[in-house]
Design an enzyme around this catalytic site. Structure first.
Site, PDB file in Angstrom:
ATOM      1  N   PHE A 271      39.871  17.003 -13.901  1.00  0.00           N
ATOM      2  CA  PHE A 271      39.246  15.874 -13.217  1.00  0.00           C
ATOM      3  C   PHE A 271      37.758  16.132 -13.059  1.00  0.00           C
ATOM      4  O   PHE A 271      37.331  17.169 -12.545  1.00  0.00           O
ATOM      5  CB  PHE A 271      39.868  15.676 -11.831  1.00  0.00           C
ATOM      6  CG  PHE A 271      39.256  14.544 -11.049  1.00  0.00           C
ATOM      7  CD1 PHE A 271      39.455  13.228 -11.422  1.00  0.00           C
ATOM      8  CD2 PHE A 271      38.475  14.793  -9.928  1.00  0.00           C
ATOM      9  CE1 PHE A 271      38.895  12.178 -10.701  1.00  0.00           C
ATOM     10  CE2 PHE A 271      37.921  13.759  -9.190  1.00  0.00           C
ATOM     11  CZ  PHE A 271      38.126  12.445  -9.584  1.00  0.00           C
ATOM     12  N   GLY A 272      36.945  15.175 -13.505  1.00  0.00           N
ATOM     13  CA  GLY A 272      35.493  15.259 -13.372  1.00  0.00           C
ATOM     14  C   GLY A 272      34.980  14.223 -12.396  1.00  0.00           C
ATOM     15  O   GLY A 272      35.384  13.054 -12.442  1.00  0.00           O
ATOM     16  N   TYR A 273      34.076  14.642 -11.512  1.00  0.00           N
ATOM     17  CA  TYR A 273      33.549  13.738 -10.487  1.00  0.00           C
ATOM     18  C   TYR A 273      32.023  13.757 -10.428  1.00  0.00           C
ATOM     19  O   TYR A 273      31.426  13.007  -9.661  1.00  0.00           O
ATOM     20  CB  TYR A 273      34.121  14.100  -9.113  1.00  0.00           C
ATOM     21  CG  TYR A 273      33.887  15.542  -8.711  1.00  0.00           C
ATOM     22  CD1 TYR A 273      32.750  15.911  -7.995  1.00  0.00           C
ATOM     23  CD2 TYR A 273      34.789  16.543  -9.057  1.00  0.00           C
ATOM     24  CE1 TYR A 273      32.524  17.222  -7.612  1.00  0.00           C
ATOM     25  CE2 TYR A 273      34.581  17.864  -8.680  1.00  0.00           C
ATOM     26  CZ  TYR A 273      33.447  18.200  -7.969  1.00  0.00           C
ATOM     27  OH  TYR A 273      33.230  19.506  -7.616  1.00  0.00           O
ATOM     28  N   GLY A 274      31.381  14.623 -11.205  1.00  0.00           N
ATOM     29  CA  GLY A 274      29.925  14.688 -11.270  1.00  0.00           C
ATOM     30  C   GLY A 274      29.460  14.342 -12.671  1.00  0.00           C
ATOM     31  O   GLY A 274      29.808  13.296 -13.221  1.00  0.00           O
TER      32      GLY A 274
ATOM     33  N   GLU B  99      30.244  25.235 -15.204  1.00  0.00           N
ATOM     34  CA  GLU B  99      30.535  25.035 -13.786  1.00  0.00           C
ATOM     35  C   GLU B  99      30.485  26.360 -13.026  1.00  0.00           C
ATOM     36  O   GLU B  99      31.258  26.584 -12.090  1.00  0.00           O
ATOM     37  CB  GLU B  99      31.921  24.395 -13.629  1.00  0.00           C
ATOM     38  CG  GLU B  99      32.138  23.148 -14.467  1.00  0.00           C
ATOM     39  CD  GLU B  99      31.215  22.011 -14.072  1.00  0.00           C
ATOM     40  OE1 GLU B  99      31.220  21.635 -12.882  1.00  0.00           O
ATOM     41  OE2 GLU B  99      30.481  21.506 -14.933  1.00  0.00           O
TER      42      GLU B  99
END
Length: 223
Positions: free
Chosen positions: A6-9, A87
């Protein structure tokens, strides 16, 4: 074996790796905050940038994109090694449930990996913690690193969330405060990043995210 991330940035608009599938959706009980230092992409050790991490808040919802990895063990290993380098400021990999739009009760995916950070500046040297909006805006407006300006990271995230149809009020408020700081500093904001009338929403991309399938692996890393 197939796994999901899941990517949020910046992963929402620039995954930088090959993937089998991309799904727009959300995770529960987390919200996006700009409480993490970045010293090698959008900032430097002397002038760290502020980038996204997640804060656990009961009842919160964080929208983003889930990516499916496949293609065999070698490709999966290469993708994870790339992500761990990219990351590097995040000290945890958390497993979460992922939900698709229209179904808030039953998760579409379980055991989805998301990079998170320990909210403790003692055990996590990259954790900056919260700050007044004006202070955060000044830091974001002036920080830059090998991958570009911190402010562009914020503006691109603002635009990406608009493109997927799920604006983040916190991101919009912070972006507008950064625009105020840039105006005071006399820094010109490119036309596509200016506010468009009273809606305070940036220009929507002409490219729908559903058509964005694969990106070459050799792209600049970001966080």
């Amino acid at each position: 074996m197939v796994f999901w991330l899941f990517g949020y940035g910046s992963l929402v608009w620039n995954p930088g790796f090959e993937y089998e599938e991309k799904i727009i959706g959300f995770i529960k009980d987390y919200r996006r905050v700009f409480d993490l230092a970045c010293i090698d992409h959008r900032g430097t050790p002397e002038r760290p940038a502020r980038t996204c991490t997640l804060e656990q808040i009961q009842g919160a919802v964080c929208w983003g994109a889930a990516y499916c990895f496949g293609g065999g063990p070698e490709k999966e290993k290469a993708a994870m090694e790339y992500l761990q380098r990219r990351e590097c400021e995040y000290d945890q990999k958390t497993l979460v449930d992922f939900y698709k739009e229209g179904d808030t009760e039953e998760p579409a995916l379980t055991g989805v990996i998301v990079f998170t950070s320990t909210p403790d500046p003692v055990s996590n040297k990259y954790y900056l913690g919260p700050a007044p909006l004006e202070d955060m805006a000044r830091q974001i407006a002036t920080a830059f690193g090998p991958c570009g300006n911190n402010r562009d990271y914020l503006f691109l995230l603002e635009k990406a969330m608009f493109d997927i149809g799920h604006e983040d009020d916190y991101v919009i408020e912070l972006a507008n405060e950064v625009r105020k700081v840039l105006g005071v500093l006399g820094i010109c904001i490119p036309k596509e990043k200016r506010l468009l009338g009273p809606s305070h929403i940036p220009l929507k991309s002409l490219v729908s995210p559903i058509n964005l399938r694969r990106l070459p692996e050799a792209v600049a890393m970001d966080s």
